[in-house]
Design a protein around this motif. Structure first.
Motif, PDB file in Angstrom:
ATOM      1  N   THR A   1      21.768  33.599  36.229  1.00 21.48           N
ATOM      2  CA  THR A   1      21.133  32.838  37.308  1.00 21.48           C
ATOM      3  C   THR A   1      21.877  32.957  38.634  1.00 21.48           C
ATOM      4  N   SER A   2      23.008  33.653  38.630  1.00 21.57           N
ATOM      5  CA  SER A   2      23.794  33.753  39.869  1.00 21.57           C
ATOM      6  C   SER A   2      23.135  34.700  40.849  1.00 21.57           C
ATOM      7  N   SER A   3      23.336  34.428  42.126  1.00 25.42           N
ATOM      8  CA  SER A   3      22.775  35.319  43.149  1.00 25.42           C
ATOM      9  C   SER A   3      23.626  36.578  43.244  1.00 25.42           C
ATOM     10  N   ILE A   4      23.000  37.650  43.733  1.00 28.06           N
ATOM     11  CA  ILE A   4      23.698  38.911  43.938  1.00 28.06           C
ATOM     12  C   ILE A   4      23.850  39.077  45.448  1.00 28.06           C
ATOM     13  N   SER A   5      25.067  38.955  45.910  1.00 29.66           N
ATOM     14  CA  SER A   5      25.329  38.909  47.347  1.00 29.66           C
ATOM     15  C   SER A   5      26.493  39.829  47.690  1.00 29.66           C
ATOM     16  N   LEU A   6      26.930  39.744  48.924  1.00 28.48           N
ATOM     17  CA  LEU A   6      28.083  40.518  49.352  1.00 28.48           C
ATOM     18  C   LEU A   6      29.312  40.138  48.540  1.00 28.48           C
ATOM     19  N   ASP A   7      29.403  38.854  48.134  1.00 29.37           N
ATOM     20  CA  ASP A   7      30.533  38.428  47.314  1.00 29.37           C
ATOM     21  C   ASP A   7      30.562  39.183  45.983  1.00 29.37           C
ATOM     22  N   SER A   8      29.380  39.454  45.431  1.00 29.19           N
ATOM     23  CA  SER A   8      29.314  40.210  44.172  1.00 29.19           C
ATOM     24  C   SER A   8      29.883  41.611  44.360  1.00 29.19           C
ATOM     25  N   ILE A   9      29.515  42.236  45.469  1.00 35.79           N
ATOM     26  CA  ILE A   9      29.995  43.590  45.743  1.00 35.79           C
ATOM     27  C   ILE A   9      31.499  43.591  45.997  1.00 35.79           C
ATOM     28  N   VAL A  10      31.974  42.569  46.720  1.00 36.03           N
ATOM     29  CA  VAL A  10      33.418  42.446  46.965  1.00 36.03           C
ATOM     30  C   VAL A  10      34.170  42.281  45.649  1.00 36.03           C
ATOM     31  N   SER A  11      33.607  41.472  44.740  1.00 42.12           N
ATOM     32  CA  SER A  11      34.236  41.263  43.430  1.00 42.12           C
ATOM     33  C   SER A  11      34.324  42.562  42.647  1.00 42.12           C
ATOM     34  N   TRP A  12      33.222  43.311  42.618  1.00 43.41           N
ATOM     35  CA  TRP A  12      33.219  44.587  41.902  1.00 43.41           C
ATOM     36  C   TRP A  12      34.219  45.557  42.520  1.00 43.41           C
ATOM     37  N   THR A  13      34.247  45.608  43.860  1.00 41.48           N
ATOM     38  CA  THR A  13      35.161  46.505  44.554  1.00 41.48           C
ATOM     39  C   THR A  13      36.606  46.132  44.262  1.00 41.48           C
ATOM     40  N   GLY A  14      36.903  44.829  44.269  1.00 41.81           N
ATOM     41  CA  GLY A  14      38.259  44.381  43.971  1.00 41.81           C
ATOM     42  C   GLY A  14      38.692  44.779  42.571  1.00 41.81           C
ATOM     43  N   THR A  15      37.781  44.671  41.616  1.00 40.61           N
ATOM     44  CA  THR A  15      38.081  45.077  40.243  1.00 40.61           C
ATOM     45  C   THR A  15      38.404  46.565  40.172  1.00 40.61           C
ATOM     46  N   GLU A  16      37.599  47.375  40.891  1.00 39.90           N
ATOM     47  CA  GLU A  16      37.820  48.828  40.888  1.00 39.90           C
ATOM     48  C   GLU A  16      39.134  49.196  41.575  1.00 39.90           C
ATOM     49  N   LEU A  17      39.466  48.529  42.663  1.00 40.03           N
ATOM     50  CA  LEU A  17      40.720  48.809  43.354  1.00 40.03           C
ATOM     51  C   LEU A  17      41.926  48.434  42.484  1.00 40.03           C
ATOM     52  N   GLU A  18      41.791  47.364  41.720  1.00 40.56           N
ATOM     53  CA  GLU A  18      42.881  46.970  40.831  1.00 40.56           C
ATOM     54  C   GLU A  18      43.066  47.995  39.718  1.00 40.56           C
ATOM     55  N   ARG A  19      41.961  48.528  39.193  1.00 43.68           N
ATOM     56  CA  ARG A  19      42.047  49.580  38.174  1.00 43.68           C
ATOM     57  C   ARG A  19      42.752  50.812  38.746  1.00 43.68           C
ATOM     58  N   LEU A  20      42.468  51.106  40.005  1.00 45.33           N
ATOM     59  CA  LEU A  20      43.110  52.243  40.651  1.00 45.33           C
ATOM     60  C   LEU A  20      44.605  51.990  40.825  1.00 45.33           C
ATOM     61  N   ARG A  21      44.956  50.770  41.241  1.00 45.80           N
ATOM     62  CA  ARG A  21      46.365  50.418  41.457  1.00 45.80           C
ATOM     63  C   ARG A  21      47.167  50.530  40.162  1.00 45.80           C
ATOM     64  N   LEU A  22      46.541  50.133  39.054  1.00 43.68           N
ATOM     65  CA  LEU A  22      47.225  50.166  37.756  1.00 43.68           C
ATOM     66  C   LEU A  22      47.239  51.556  37.136  1.00 43.68           C
ATOM     67  N   GLY A  23      46.517  52.494  37.763  1.00 41.00           N
ATOM     68  CA  GLY A  23      46.474  53.854  37.242  1.00 41.00           C
ATOM     69  C   GLY A  23      45.654  53.997  35.985  1.00 41.00           C
ATOM     70  N   ASN A  24      44.629  53.163  35.826  1.00 39.76           N
ATOM     71  CA  ASN A  24      43.782  53.235  34.643  1.00 39.76           C
ATOM     72  C   ASN A  24      43.028  54.561  34.596  1.00 39.76           C
ATOM     73  N   PRO A  25      42.865  55.153  33.400  1.00 44.11           N
ATOM     74  CA  PRO A  25      42.088  56.387  33.284  1.00 44.11           C
ATOM     75  C   PRO A  25      40.649  56.182  33.775  1.00 44.11           C
ATOM     76  N   GLY A  26      40.151  57.110  34.554  1.00 45.17           N
ATOM     77  CA  GLY A  26      38.783  57.020  35.047  1.00 45.17           C
ATOM     78  C   GLY A  26      38.605  56.109  36.247  1.00 45.17           C
ATOM     79  N   ALA A  27      39.709  55.570  36.772  1.00 46.57           N
ATOM     80  CA  ALA A  27      39.590  54.693  37.950  1.00 46.57           C
ATOM     81  C   ALA A  27      39.056  55.483  39.142  1.00 46.57           C
ATOM     82  N   ARG A  28      38.189  54.870  39.921  1.00 51.11           N
ATOM     83  CA  ARG A  28      37.579  55.543  41.069  1.00 51.11           C
ATOM     84  C   ARG A  28      38.550  55.579  42.239  1.00 51.11           C
ATOM     85  N   THR A  29      38.629  56.707  42.906  1.00 53.14           N
ATOM     86  CA  THR A  29      39.467  56.811  44.098  1.00 53.14           C
ATOM     87  C   THR A  29      38.853  56.004  45.230  1.00 53.14           C
TER      88      THR A  29
END
Length: 425
Positions: free
Chosen positions: A87-115
């Protein structure tokens, strides 16, 4: 009718997955073999993504590789959304959350992390996807018309702002071509005149054609040097112009045989095709597909049957590299190809080298894609995607190097519009 998912090969990304349509898949009279279809965890087609990709393929004529790339990006995004409260809205905050998750995966050097560069591309596609949905009224019409209509209802209207996808994470395109102007048509003709000036008919024909393959097909010097009789023959066999057992033979140099070959090529052209596809090997040993115009194909065939036939003096079947050295009777190296064309630039007093002939072709490719996108839909117009498509066609590893050509295309397109539709008082 919904598309038939005949391919058992599946690319799984979390709970959402991609299957590919059959080889004979047709969409709105467009043949789209192995079109990517995004399925939800229950195996149902994610229709908003399908409709968006359909528009990209049919309206914007996106290259298959670009379509598949966007499918993978949206598959990953859909998987993320499924993990959020229904029921949650999909907004800029959702995109920021997803981006933050991806950047953290990159910082940790996770396999398959997006540049960071890849993340910029992902955000651009997701933004364009949302703009399309928010402006496509069919999603809000009819009771349960779309399986995922609730997704559209959850979208924040502010996601229609194009700026939500313009994130570069601190990197920017470098300036290119500062001291290497693209030669004009007249300058190119001057270079070609020099190349065709040797007294030896073979050298005149060979050198002139080398430059034409750079100018009309966009080959680098390594790509030109890699051309062989066998590759050209394989292309004609694949297109159905030559039978599998046919070869370029010395007997084929007769007037009758050459007329029959020209007739076969002409019938192929009249079927609606504007080019013949072929494969070449360029720098780094990479193989890529190219589009050969019919006029250049005819000129090259004439060269094989006439001047080159005199140089390859032995054997009934023509073989080997297309451009032979008179000294070694072996194929020209990439360096030799580059030197031949560079010397012609110097003699013609034109700035540049053979790579600037490729630049002429690149300018035409980008302008064609730009004009096509402008003439389709303002909603889906995306200069970033134009560069990606152009890079794929040109065999470029970095689409940012083509920004210069996009700026020229925009100026030329505007000038053309002013010329054909002058402002009225």
């Amino acid at each position: 009718a919904r598309p038939h998912c005949a391919d058992p090969m599946k690319a799984s990304l979390g709970r959402t997955r991609i299957v590919r349509a059959s080889e004979d898949f047709v969409l709105q009279k467009h043949r789209l073999p192995r079109f990517p279809l995004v399925l939800d965890p229950g195996g149902a087609l994610v229709e908003p993504i399908f409709d968006y990709l359909r528009a990209q393929a049919v309206q914007r004529h996106l290259a298959p590789g670009s379509i598949e790339d966007e499918a993978y990006i949206l598959c990953a995004w859909w998987d993320f959304v499924l993990g959020q409260p229904a029921t949650s809205s999909i907004s800029l905050d959702s995109i920021v959350s997803w981006t933050g998750t991806e950047l953290e995966r990159l910082r940790l050097g996770n396999p398959g992390a997006r540049t960071r560069r890849r993340l910029s591309r992902c955000l651009d596609v997701i933004s364009r996807f949302h703009r399309y949905l928010l402006q496509e009224h069919s999603y809000s019409q009819g009771h349960e018309e779309w399986r995922a209509a609730n997704y559209v209802a959850r979208l924040d209207a502010r996601l229609s702002d194009p700026s939500t996808g313009k994130v570069t994470f601190g990197y920017s395109a470098k300036a290119k071509n500062g001291g290497r102007p693209t030669p004009s048509d007249d300058a190119v003709e001057q270079v070609l005149d020099v190349l065709s000036s040797p007294d030896n008919p073979y050298l005149a024909a060979r050198n002139w054609l080398i430059a034409r393959w750079m100018r009309d097909v966009g080959l680098r010097r390594a790509g030109v040097a890699s051309l062989t009789i066998e590759r050209l023959r394989a292309s004609l066999v694949a297109e159905g112009i030559l039978a599998p057992n046919e070869h370029f033979t010395r007997a084929g140099t007769s007037s009758k045989s050459r007329t029959e070959m020209r007739g076969a090529v002409e019938r192929f052209r009249q079927s609606g095709r504007t080019f013949v596809t072929a494969e070449i090997i360029e720098k780094g040993g990479k193989t890529r597909e190219i589009k050969v115009p019919f006029q250049l194909l005819h000129q090259t065939l004439d060269f094989i049957w006439s001047e080159r036939a005199k140089v390859q003096s032995s054997g009934p079947v023509f073989h080997g590299y297309l451009w032979l050295s008179l000294k070694t009777k072996d194929g020209l190296t990439a360096k030799a190809v580059g030197d031949i064309v560079k010397d012609a630039f110097v003699v013609a007093d034109v700035r540049g080298s053979g790579h600037r002939l490729r630049a002429c072709f690149a300018e035409e490719v980008v302008f064609r894609l730009y004009a096509l996108a402008k003439g389709s839909s303002d909603i889906l117009f995306d200069d970033h995607q134009i560069l990606i498509d152009a890079a794929e066609e040109l065999g470029h590893s970095d689409w940012r190097s083509l920004r210069y050509y996009l700026n020229r295309a925009a100026r030329n397109y505007a000038a053309l519009n002013r010329a054909v539709r002058p402002a009225t008082s």
